[in-house]
Design a protein around this motif. Structure first.
Motif, PDB file in Angstrom:
ATOM      1  N   ALA A  29     -14.810  15.266  81.659  1.00  0.00           N
ATOM      2  CA  ALA A  29     -15.211  16.737  81.747  1.00  0.00           C
ATOM      3  C   ALA A  29     -15.323  17.147  80.207  1.00  0.00           C
ATOM      4  O   ALA A  29     -16.068  17.798  79.929  1.00  0.00           O
ATOM      5  N   LEU A  30     -14.624  16.399  79.293  1.00  0.00           N
ATOM      6  CA  LEU A  30     -14.647  16.913  77.938  1.00  0.00           C
ATOM      7  C   LEU A  30     -15.768  16.636  77.230  1.00  0.00           C
ATOM      8  O   LEU A  30     -16.228  16.962  76.117  1.00  0.00           O
ATOM      9  N   TYR A  31     -16.464  15.275  77.892  1.00  0.00           N
ATOM     10  CA  TYR A  31     -17.735  14.940  77.060  1.00  0.00           C
ATOM     11  C   TYR A  31     -18.986  15.177  77.590  1.00  0.00           C
ATOM     12  O   TYR A  31     -20.032  14.657  77.234  1.00  0.00           O
ATOM     13  N   THR A  32     -18.958  15.988  78.993  1.00  0.00           N
ATOM     14  CA  THR A  32     -20.158  15.919  79.434  1.00  0.00           C
ATOM     15  C   THR A  32     -20.889  17.322  79.363  1.00  0.00           C
ATOM     16  O   THR A  32     -21.890  17.666  79.910  1.00  0.00           O
ATOM     17  N   ARG A  33     -20.354  18.169  78.507  1.00  0.00           N
ATOM     18  CA  ARG A  33     -20.804  19.627  78.392  1.00  0.00           C
ATOM     19  C   ARG A  33     -22.311  19.500  77.731  1.00  0.00           C
ATOM     20  O   ARG A  33     -22.429  18.761  76.827  1.00  0.00           O
TER      21      ARG A  33
ATOM     22  N   THR B 211     -10.855  11.991  81.579  1.00  0.00           N
ATOM     23  CA  THR B 211     -11.213  13.222  80.530  1.00  0.00           C
ATOM     24  C   THR B 211     -12.615  13.329  80.426  1.00  0.00           C
ATOM     25  O   THR B 211     -13.173  13.917  79.425  1.00  0.00           O
TER      26      THR B 211
ATOM     27  N   ARG C  48     -17.536  25.737  84.894  1.00  0.00           N
ATOM     28  CA  ARG C  48     -18.969  25.647  84.226  1.00  0.00           C
ATOM     29  C   ARG C  48     -20.071  26.163  85.175  1.00  0.00           C
ATOM     30  O   ARG C  48     -20.910  26.741  84.735  1.00  0.00           O
TER      31      ARG C  48
ATOM     32  N   ALA D  62     -13.052  22.061  86.521  1.00  0.00           N
ATOM     33  CA  ALA D  62     -13.427  22.344  84.938  1.00  0.00           C
ATOM     34  C   ALA D  62     -14.962  22.521  85.494  1.00  0.00           C
ATOM     35  O   ALA D  62     -15.866  23.428  84.873  1.00  0.00           O
ATOM     36  N   TYR D  63     -15.644  21.773  86.261  1.00  0.00           N
ATOM     37  CA  TYR D  63     -16.878  21.671  86.564  1.00  0.00           C
ATOM     38  C   TYR D  63     -17.533  23.022  87.330  1.00  0.00           C
ATOM     39  O   TYR D  63     -18.147  23.423  87.396  1.00  0.00           O
TER      40      TYR D  63
ATOM     41  N   ASN E  79     -10.535  18.230  86.970  1.00  0.00           N
ATOM     42  CA  ASN E  79     -11.736  17.857  86.168  1.00  0.00           C
ATOM     43  C   ASN E  79     -12.647  18.684  87.055  1.00  0.00           C
ATOM     44  O   ASN E  79     -13.734  19.271  86.723  1.00  0.00           O
TER      45      ASN E  79
ATOM     46  N   HIS F 255     -19.867  11.428  85.973  1.00  0.00           N
ATOM     47  CA  HIS F 255     -18.492  11.744  85.880  1.00  0.00           C
ATOM     48  C   HIS F 255     -18.114  12.417  87.348  1.00  0.00           C
ATOM     49  O   HIS F 255     -17.141  11.927  87.569  1.00  0.00           O
TER      50      HIS F 255
END
Length: 105
Positions: free
Chosen positions: A6-10, A4, A94, A90-91, A87, A19
């Motif tokens: 990717a949820l906290y690395t923005r 998880t 972004r 998701a990167y 994950n 990560h």
């Protein structure tokens, strides 16, 4: 963190780099023949405590019994790699948005 992160690395590039490295490591450990260093440490400490260590991977030993009863090992590994791939996707999303904004500016 691997599942998880990717949820906290923005907006936290250093944490995102850590990560992404952990995702790559997770995929390598899951798909390759090498054991995870934490599993090796756990088995070493169990032997020193007089407990018989388990054989096989962490996922098979713990998660197979709790979450995935009667599923083949290859399916559990495929699901773990899919989570890592999601994950990474998701990167990629972004990064694509960042690149578009940078070109527009």
């Amino acid at each position: 963190f691997v599942m998880t992160g990717a949820l906290y690395t923005r907006r936290r590039p250093k944490l995102a780099a850590l990560h992404i490295a952990s995702l790559a490591w997770g995929i390598v450990v899951e798909t390759g023949p090498w054991p995870c260093p934490l599993t090796l440490a756990e088995n070493f400490l169990e032997v020193r405590a007089g407990i018989t260590p388990y054989a096989g991977s962490f996922l098979v030993h713990y998660l197979d019994r709790l979450v995935y009863p009667n599923l083949p090992v290859w399916l559990i590994t495929a699901c773990a790699v899919a989570v890592c791939g999601a994950n990474l996707a998701a990167y990629g999303y972004r990064f694509g948005n960042y690149w578009k904004r940078r070109r527009a500016a």
